[in-house]
Design a protein around this motif. Sequence first.
Motif, PDB file in Angstrom:
ATOM      1  N   ALA A  17      -1.137 -11.416 -11.139  1.00 32.51           N
ATOM      2  CA  ALA A  17      -0.263 -11.045 -10.326  1.00 32.51           C
ATOM      3  C   ALA A  17      -0.641  -9.811  -9.627  1.00 32.51           C
ATOM      4  CB  ALA A  17       1.214 -10.655 -11.109  1.00 32.51           C
ATOM      5  N   HIS A  18      -0.271  -9.653  -8.284  1.00 26.35           N
ATOM      6  CA  HIS A  18      -0.955  -8.471  -7.496  1.00 26.35           C
ATOM      7  C   HIS A  18       0.244  -7.497  -7.762  1.00 26.35           C
ATOM      8  CE1 HIS A  18      -4.198 -10.341  -5.814  1.00 26.35           C
ATOM      9  NE2 HIS A  18      -3.485 -11.372  -5.628  1.00 26.35           N
ATOM     10  N   ALA A  19      -0.292  -6.357  -7.794  1.00 26.75           N
ATOM     11  CA  ALA A  19       0.954  -5.166  -7.767  1.00 26.75           C
ATOM     12  C   ALA A  19       0.641  -4.300  -6.518  1.00 26.75           C
ATOM     13  CB  ALA A  19       0.374  -4.346  -9.126  1.00 26.75           C
ATOM     14  N   LEU A  20       1.713  -3.864  -6.105  1.00 27.71           N
ATOM     15  CA  LEU A  20       1.840  -2.887  -5.045  1.00 27.71           C
ATOM     16  C   LEU A  20       2.209  -1.463  -5.264  1.00 27.71           C
ATOM     17  CD1 LEU A  20       1.603  -3.224  -1.797  1.00 27.71           C
ATOM     18  CD2 LEU A  20       4.188  -3.631  -1.758  1.00 27.71           C
ATOM     19  N   LYS A  21       1.561  -0.665  -4.773  1.00 26.64           N
ATOM     20  CA  LYS A  21       1.497   0.863  -5.163  1.00 26.64           C
ATOM     21  C   LYS A  21       2.774   1.248  -3.954  1.00 26.64           C
ATOM     22  CE  LYS A  21      -0.691   4.905  -5.910  1.00 26.64           C
ATOM     23  NZ  LYS A  21      -1.552   5.875  -6.220  1.00 26.64           N
ATOM     24  N   CYS A  22       3.649   2.016  -4.270  1.00 33.09           N
ATOM     25  CA  CYS A  22       4.642   2.486  -3.222  1.00 33.09           C
ATOM     26  C   CYS A  22       4.820   3.896  -3.650  1.00 33.09           C
ATOM     27  CB  CYS A  22       6.012   1.606  -3.265  1.00 33.09           C
ATOM     28  SG  CYS A  22       5.759  -0.016  -3.097  1.00 33.09           S
ATOM     29  N   GLN A  23       4.825   4.866  -2.607  1.00 41.94           N
ATOM     30  CA  GLN A  23       5.111   6.281  -2.718  1.00 41.94           C
ATOM     31  C   GLN A  23       6.233   6.709  -1.819  1.00 41.94           C
ATOM     32  OE1 GLN A  23       1.296   8.096  -2.368  1.00 41.94           O
ATOM     33  NE2 GLN A  23       1.367   8.449  -4.661  1.00 41.94           N
ATOM     34  N   SER A  24       7.115   7.550  -2.301  1.00 40.89           N
ATOM     35  CA  SER A  24       8.177   8.416  -1.547  1.00 40.89           C
ATOM     36  C   SER A  24       7.976   9.874  -2.286  1.00 40.89           C
ATOM     37  CB  SER A  24       9.309   7.828  -2.129  1.00 40.89           C
ATOM     38  OG  SER A  24      10.430   8.592  -1.326  1.00 40.89           O
ATOM     39  N   GLY A  25       7.366  10.567  -1.507  1.00 37.40           N
ATOM     40  CA  GLY A  25       7.139  12.136  -1.846  1.00 37.40           C
ATOM     41  C   GLY A  25       5.910  12.044  -2.917  1.00 37.40           C
ATOM     42  N   TYR A  30       4.841   1.288  -8.836  1.00 40.38           N
ATOM     43  CA  TYR A  30       4.265  -0.132  -8.659  1.00 40.38           C
ATOM     44  C   TYR A  30       5.386  -1.413  -8.925  1.00 40.38           C
ATOM     45  CZ  TYR A  30       0.199   2.844  -9.537  1.00 40.38           C
ATOM     46  OH  TYR A  30      -0.603   3.983  -9.507  1.00 40.38           O
ATOM     47  N   THR A  31       5.102  -2.275  -8.015  1.00 38.34           N
ATOM     48  CA  THR A  31       5.932  -3.170  -7.976  1.00 38.34           C
ATOM     49  C   THR A  31       5.013  -4.576  -7.892  1.00 38.34           C
ATOM     50  OG1 THR A  31       7.827  -4.287  -7.002  1.00 38.34           O
ATOM     51  CG2 THR A  31       6.415  -3.038  -5.612  1.00 38.34           C
ATOM     52  N   ASP A  32       5.548  -5.765  -8.288  1.00 41.54           N
ATOM     53  CA  ASP A  32       4.986  -6.883  -7.997  1.00 41.54           C
ATOM     54  C   ASP A  32       5.486  -7.629  -7.058  1.00 41.54           C
ATOM     55  OD1 ASP A  32       7.292  -7.481  -9.226  1.00 41.54           O
ATOM     56  OD2 ASP A  32       6.621  -8.861 -10.851  1.00 41.54           O
ATOM     57  N   GLU A  33       6.458  -6.984  -6.147  1.00 40.40           N
ATOM     58  CA  GLU A  33       7.107  -7.604  -5.192  1.00 40.40           C
ATOM     59  C   GLU A  33       6.147  -7.397  -3.862  1.00 40.40           C
ATOM     60  OE1 GLU A  33      10.336  -8.882  -4.791  1.00 40.40           O
ATOM     61  OE2 GLU A  33      10.490  -8.606  -6.957  1.00 40.40           O
ATOM     62  N   ARG A  34       6.610  -8.081  -2.681  1.00 37.86           N
ATOM     63  CA  ARG A  34       5.410  -8.096  -1.629  1.00 37.86           C
ATOM     64  C   ARG A  34       5.583  -7.104  -0.749  1.00 37.86           C
ATOM     65  NH1 ARG A  34       1.304 -10.879  -3.218  1.00 37.86           N
ATOM     66  NH2 ARG A  34       1.860 -12.756  -3.871  1.00 37.86           N
ATOM     67  N   ARG A  35       6.708  -6.422  -0.920  1.00 36.96           N
ATOM     68  CA  ARG A  35       7.154  -5.079   0.141  1.00 36.96           C
ATOM     69  C   ARG A  35       7.566  -4.143  -0.714  1.00 36.96           C
ATOM     70  NH1 ARG A  35      11.970  -8.127   1.657  1.00 36.96           N
ATOM     71  NH2 ARG A  35      11.039  -9.721   2.857  1.00 36.96           N
ATOM     72  N   CYS A  36       7.665  -2.679  -0.294  1.00 30.61           N
ATOM     73  CA  CYS A  36       8.209  -1.521  -0.939  1.00 30.61           C
ATOM     74  C   CYS A  36       9.635  -1.589  -0.689  1.00 30.61           C
ATOM     75  CB  CYS A  36       7.839  -0.197  -0.607  1.00 30.61           C
ATOM     76  SG  CYS A  36       5.771  -0.227  -0.873  1.00 30.61           S
ATOM     77  N   THR A  41       7.089   4.080   0.881  1.00 34.59           N
ATOM     78  CA  THR A  41       5.828   3.533   1.722  1.00 34.59           C
ATOM     79  C   THR A  41       4.889   3.009   0.863  1.00 34.59           C
ATOM     80  OG1 THR A  41       4.772   5.508   2.084  1.00 34.59           O
ATOM     81  CG2 THR A  41       6.684   5.195   3.634  1.00 34.59           C
ATOM     82  N   ILE A  42       4.009   2.178   1.344  1.00 29.78           N
ATOM     83  CA  ILE A  42       2.957   1.338   0.934  1.00 29.78           C
ATOM     84  C   ILE A  42       1.782   2.581   0.713  1.00 29.78           C
ATOM     85  CG2 ILE A  42       1.076  -0.097   0.956  1.00 29.78           C
ATOM     86  CD1 ILE A  42       3.000  -2.164   2.317  1.00 29.78           C
TER      87      ILE A  42
END
Length: 142
Positions: A17-25, A30-36, A41-42
């Motif tokens: 499964a692909h993981a997406l790294k999102c940051q806020s400050g 880390y999420t397995d969703e397709r968007r943050c 933000t990505i």
Amino acid sequence: MFRAILATGLLLTISNAHALKCQSGKKTLYTDERRCPSGFTISDTYGTGSLSVVGKSEEVKRQEAEYLNQRAAEQNRYQAQIAQAQVRESQQQRSTAYVCSTFAEQARALEAQMRRPNYAQEQERLKREHRSVRDHQYRNGC
């Protein structure tokens, strides 16, 4: 045709499964969703990480259950000790109250005897005894 669809389905379920790294400050998610989620933000390029989900073995589950049971037993013992301490404290308070009331009765009786006409020696004895009773009251926190 059916085999091709089945093979494609198996490949999709077997692949990581692909993981997406999102940051806020300073926060990283880390999420397995397709968007943050909103507010994030990505951080890396889209879908570059891989997400691994590992289940617990039966041995680990047994150890966790054993640990939790031990913690519950310790908590029960601790609660029992607290209850015993509270019982002892209440008994001590009742005992102290009884001792204090006894000393107060003795002091009142001695004061009543001191108000009566007495010989000088008797009056001195009553004063010493009264002082002793008051000292005992002070020592016992009455």
